[in-house]
Design a protein around this motif. Structure first.
Motif, PDB file in Angstrom:
ATOM      1  N   ILE A  11      62.776  88.124 -16.805  1.00  8.85           N
ATOM      2  CA  ILE A  11      63.741  88.124 -17.905  1.00  8.85           C
ATOM      3  C   ILE A  11      64.518  86.816 -17.927  1.00  8.85           C
ATOM      4  CG2 ILE A  11      65.817  89.251 -18.809  1.00  8.85           C
ATOM      5  CD1 ILE A  11      64.742  91.864 -17.646  1.00  8.85           C
ATOM      6  N   TYR A  12      64.993  86.391 -16.757  1.00 10.16           N
ATOM      7  CA  TYR A  12      65.750  85.141 -16.697  1.00 10.16           C
ATOM      8  C   TYR A  12      64.863  83.956 -17.055  1.00 10.16           C
ATOM      9  CZ  TYR A  12      68.485  81.247 -14.954  1.00 10.16           C
ATOM     10  OH  TYR A  12      69.166  80.067 -14.865  1.00 10.16           O
ATOM     11  N   GLY A  13      63.635  83.961 -16.554  1.00 12.72           N
ATOM     12  CA  GLY A  13      62.738  82.841 -16.807  1.00 12.72           C
ATOM     13  C   GLY A  13      62.429  82.652 -18.282  1.00 12.72           C
ATOM     14  N   LEU A  14      62.271  83.761 -19.012  1.00 11.48           N
ATOM     15  CA  LEU A  14      61.990  83.651 -20.442  1.00 11.48           C
ATOM     16  C   LEU A  14      63.162  83.019 -21.187  1.00 11.48           C
ATOM     17  CD1 LEU A  14      60.286  87.107 -21.103  1.00 11.48           C
ATOM     18  CD2 LEU A  14      59.188  84.866 -21.136  1.00 11.48           C
ATOM     19  N   ALA A  15      64.384  83.479 -20.877  1.00 15.97           N
ATOM     20  CA  ALA A  15      65.560  82.941 -21.554  1.00 15.97           C
ATOM     21  C   ALA A  15      65.852  81.510 -21.113  1.00 15.97           C
ATOM     22  CB  ALA A  15      66.766  83.838 -21.284  1.00 15.97           C
ATOM     23  N   ALA A  16      65.820  81.265 -19.792  1.00 17.49           N
ATOM     24  CA  ALA A  16      66.106  79.926 -19.290  1.00 17.49           C
ATOM     25  C   ALA A  16      65.038  78.925 -19.730  1.00 17.49           C
ATOM     26  CB  ALA A  16      66.203  79.950 -17.769  1.00 17.49           C
ATOM     27  N   GLY A  17      63.789  79.380 -19.816  1.00 15.93           N
ATOM     28  CA  GLY A  17      62.727  78.498 -20.280  1.00 15.93           C
ATOM     29  C   GLY A  17      62.927  78.066 -21.726  1.00 15.93           C
ATOM     30  N   ALA A  18      63.400  78.992 -22.558  1.00 19.16           N
ATOM     31  CA  ALA A  18      63.673  78.646 -23.953  1.00 19.16           C
ATOM     32  C   ALA A  18      64.803  77.622 -24.044  1.00 19.16           C
ATOM     33  CB  ALA A  18      64.029  79.902 -24.742  1.00 19.16           C
ATOM     34  N   LEU A  19      65.857  77.808 -23.231  1.00 21.22           N
ATOM     35  CA  LEU A  19      66.942  76.833 -23.209  1.00 21.22           C
ATOM     36  C   LEU A  19      66.463  75.484 -22.680  1.00 21.22           C
ATOM     37  CD1 LEU A  19      70.030  78.868 -21.897  1.00 21.22           C
ATOM     38  CD2 LEU A  19      69.507  78.199 -24.241  1.00 21.22           C
TER      39      LEU A  19
END
Length: 293
Positions: A217-225
């Motif tokens: 979950i964190y990786g998907l959001a942080a990757g987009a940022l």
């Protein structure tokens, strides 16, 4: 009088989930069959801390959700579906330890459910941030400076939520480890069968599965940022357009500084190493738990 009432409402709303979570934990440990064990006070304290922390994380995640502008909050259908999948997937994951001959029982299932519910607002906030960062209308009229501020704020929010939810993984691992020691003593005394005791494998599976879900979950959001931040840095400081060596060096240095400010110079895994304090011990203990001796 209305101001006092509003203050009481806010305070009760912030601490009530923690109180309810701790109360559930007290009910669990007070009815535990291991109350006579010497290690029971330590295990009970960890278990109550876990359920109380789940309530605190719920409040914390909800506060971050409310900090998002209304325009960045996705419709309920876009949020409920992934969060519900997270909860259902977590509950189904409780069946994984049966592969090594162990079942967590109703207390373990109820505690995992409580932790999943407590993590739901944090997960919803992460999905909302990812959705905003991937928006086709970006930058929505924002200036370069406003985009930098947005990236800094959203990255700070994600890191704070990662640390909060990561604390649940750490407490879960510690509580299971203490329970394993109690059960080991009970098996040695012949009070419970060996199949009913926690094993190093089940603890690693529980911690590893939790870390995997949180990391995804964190990786998907942080990757987009990360992608959005790097695109902004490349737009503001286009090193490819620098003609002379002095301009090239200045442009490259300024771009590197901006990447550091916006967090575009590090990947999500670096944040996971610091946010999930239990990740390194899990990786280390996995070898001793699964590799043949």
């Amino acid at each position: 009088m209305s101001a006092v009432t509003e203050a009481v409402r806010r305070v009760s709303g912030s601490v009530l989930p923690s109180i309810l979570g701790a109360a559930v934990g007290v009910a669990f440990v007070s009815t535990s069959p291991y109350r006579g064990a010497p290690q029971w006070p330590v295990w009970a304290a960890l278990w109550v801390a876990l359920t109380g922390a789940a309530g605190a994380v719920f409040t914390y995640g909800l506060a971050h959700w409310r900090e998002l502008p209304v325009g960045e909050r996705p419709p309920p259908s876009a949020t409920i579906t992934p969060v519900a999948a997270l909860v259902v997937g977590g509950l189904l994951g409780m069946r994984v330890p049966s592969l090594v001959g162990h079942d967590y029982g109703w207390r373990g299932t109820a505690t995992v459910s409580l932790c999943l519910i407590g993590s739901a607002p944090a997960a919803a906030t992460a999905f909302a941030i990812r959705r905003a960062a991937r928006s086709a209308t970006w930058p929505d009229g924002r200036s370069h400076g406003a985009q930098v501020v947005w990236l800094i704020e959203r990255r700070r929010s994600l890191r704070a939520l990662l640390a909060a939810v990561g604390s649940l993984v750490a407490l879960t691992t510690l509580a299971l480890g203490e329970a394993s020691q109690i059960q080991k003593d009970y098996v040695a005394a012949g009070r419970i069968p060996a199949a009913a005791a926690e094993t190093p494998q089940t603890i690693v599976i529980a911690g590893g599965a939790s870390s995997l879900v949180i990391g995804s979950i964190y990786g998907l959001a942080a990757g987009a940022l990360l992608r959005r931040g790097r695109a902004l840095c490349a737009e503001v400081f286009d090193v490819a357009q620098a003609s002379d060596p002095a301009t090239l060096l200045d442009c490259a240095e300024n771009r590197q500084r901006l990447e550091a400010v916006t967090g575009a110079d590090t990947g999500p895994f670096a944040d996971l190493q610091t946010g999930l304090v239990v990740l390194a011990p899990l990786i280390a203990s996995a070898a001793s738990a699964f590799l043949p001796r």
